[in-house]
Write an enzyme that holds these catalytic residues in place. Sequence first.
Site, PDB file in Angstrom:
ATOM      1  NE  ARG A   1      -2.628  -2.192   2.719  1.00 44.34           N
ATOM      2  CZ  ARG A   1      -2.853  -2.294   4.012  1.00 44.34           C
ATOM      3  NH1 ARG A   1      -3.576  -1.397   4.632  1.00 44.34           N
ATOM      4  NH2 ARG A   1      -2.357  -3.302   4.687  1.00 44.34           N
TER       5      ARG A   1
ATOM      6  CD  GLU B   1       0.618  -8.833  18.895  1.00 45.63           C
ATOM      7  OE1 GLU B   1       0.157  -8.517  17.784  1.00 45.63           O
ATOM      8  OE2 GLU B   1      -0.081  -9.078  19.892  1.00 45.63           O
TER       9      GLU B   1
HETATM   10  P1  AMP Z   1       3.400  -0.856  11.842  1.00 44.61           P
HETATM   11  O1  AMP Z   1       4.692  -1.494  11.431  1.00 44.61           O
HETATM   12  O2  AMP Z   1       2.813  -1.460  13.086  1.00 44.61           O
HETATM   13  O3  AMP Z   1       3.508   0.667  11.941  1.00 44.61           O
HETATM   14  O4  AMP Z   1       2.342  -1.193  10.720  1.00 44.61           O
HETATM   15  C1  AMP Z   1       2.378  -0.514   9.534  1.00 44.61           C
HETATM   16  C2  AMP Z   1       2.007  -1.369   8.351  1.00 44.61           C
HETATM   17  O5  AMP Z   1       0.954  -2.292   8.635  1.00 44.61           O
HETATM   18  C3  AMP Z   1       1.535  -0.457   7.242  1.00 44.61           C
HETATM   19  O6  AMP Z   1       2.235  -0.838   6.073  1.00 44.61           O
HETATM   20  C4  AMP Z   1       0.055  -0.693   7.153  1.00 44.61           C
HETATM   21  O7  AMP Z   1      -0.314  -0.896   5.805  1.00 44.61           O
HETATM   22  C5  AMP Z   1      -0.247  -1.916   7.995  1.00 44.61           C
HETATM   23  N1  AMP Z   1      -1.228  -1.649   9.068  1.00 44.61           N
HETATM   24  C6  AMP Z   1      -0.974  -1.618  10.396  1.00 44.61           C
HETATM   25  N2  AMP Z   1      -2.087  -1.419  11.110  1.00 44.61           N
HETATM   26  C7  AMP Z   1      -3.083  -1.283  10.215  1.00 44.61           C
HETATM   27  C8  AMP Z   1      -4.492  -1.036  10.319  1.00 44.61           C
HETATM   28  N3  AMP Z   1      -5.115  -0.896  11.500  1.00 44.61           N
HETATM   29  N4  AMP Z   1      -5.205  -0.954   9.188  1.00 44.61           N
HETATM   30  C9  AMP Z   1      -4.609  -1.103   7.976  1.00 44.61           C
HETATM   31  N5  AMP Z   1      -3.299  -1.337   7.815  1.00 44.61           N
HETATM   32  C10 AMP Z   1      -2.536  -1.432   8.909  1.00 44.61           C
END
Ligand code: AMP
Length: 181
Positions: A67, A104
């Site tokens: 995305r 996680e």
């Molecule tokens: P993080 O590494 O936890 O910051 O997660 C970021 C990645 O996970 C991004 O590339 C997002 O596309 C996806 N992501 C994380 N949480 C969500 C969410 N609640 N809804 C959609 N995509 C998410």
Amino acid sequence: MSDNHSEILNRIDSTIATVADFPKPGIQFKDITPLLASPSVFSETIDLICEKSEPLGADLIAAPESRGFIFGVPVAQKLGIGFIPIRKPGKLPGETISVEYELEYGTDTVEMSAGSIQPGQKVLLIDDVLATGGTIAACEKLAEKQGGVVLGAGFLMELTFLNGRNRIPDCEVFSLIKIDD
Ligand code: AMP
């Protein structure tokens, strides 16, 4: 922010769907499918990201699949700068640079083609959602491994309660929509 901006942000916000318990229980998944289906709202989204990105003066946009590509590519095009894809392992041909990061449960890895960033080049990272910040912190490390200077990271949405921006304290972070709970 001008009225015009807040109207645009309301339109963007109204095209993002929240899907409870996807892909696993407890996650409120932010689905951008309706936003992408609206050419006018998608175009306004890209314009706003560009408006916030331009003053940073980046030489390159880098974004993680998949995305991040959707937003990173049109922003790079509009700013007239190059785009570097950051991918899951085994997707890029030739020599690659990788960074492993904690999830996680377990670990994940991101990769970039070796030599895609020249030392000293200024990089802006783009993704759709900033959640815990693990993905974007790994992308920052990847760009820095090649000698890139990461100026900032821009997102469509930020889940502020997860404090993801604390994982990238040295760069300027912006998001169009902040979700507080
Ligand atoms: P993080 O590494 O936890 O910051 O997660 C970021 C990645 O996970 C991004 O590339 C997002 O596309 C996806 N992501 C994380 N949480 C969500 C969410 N609640 N809804 C959609 N995509 C998410």
